[in-house]
Scaffold this motif. Sequence first.
Motif: not given
Length: 142
Positions: A16-19, A37-43
């Motif tokens: 998942r990608v979260v801003i 840490e939960g496997g996502g990516r962040v902007i």
Amino acid sequence: MTSAASRCASGDFDDRVVIVTGAGSFIGEAVGAVVIEGGGRVILADRVVDTGAAVADRLGERAAFVETDVTSDADLDRLIATALGRFGRLDGVVGASANFEDERLASDRAMWQRVLDVNVSSAAVLTTKAAAVMRPGGALVH
């Protein structure tokens, strides 16, 4: 692992990608860490470049920083375009930006307009813009 992240099941944010706005703050960085840490990516979005870039460096390759003034529609458009361009999708937004300006009884209209623009209007505009491109099942938190 942070204490908040330890409460997330492994994979809660898989791909998942979260801003995260206000990413230069303690809360913004902590949210970014939990997503990663939960496997996502962040902007990570913040108007203070040094602080936001330092957070992105600490969080690693699953994080990207975008200088963003949340009161600028052009900046919000660029922020969303970066999420789509870099990671190919957008699944969520966590709005952690805030203006804590307060002069109590000496607060004037201009100060209130600045505070409301960051804390309310910008959250509403970002919600509208993000929802238009988000995948089904996404979440918006302000």
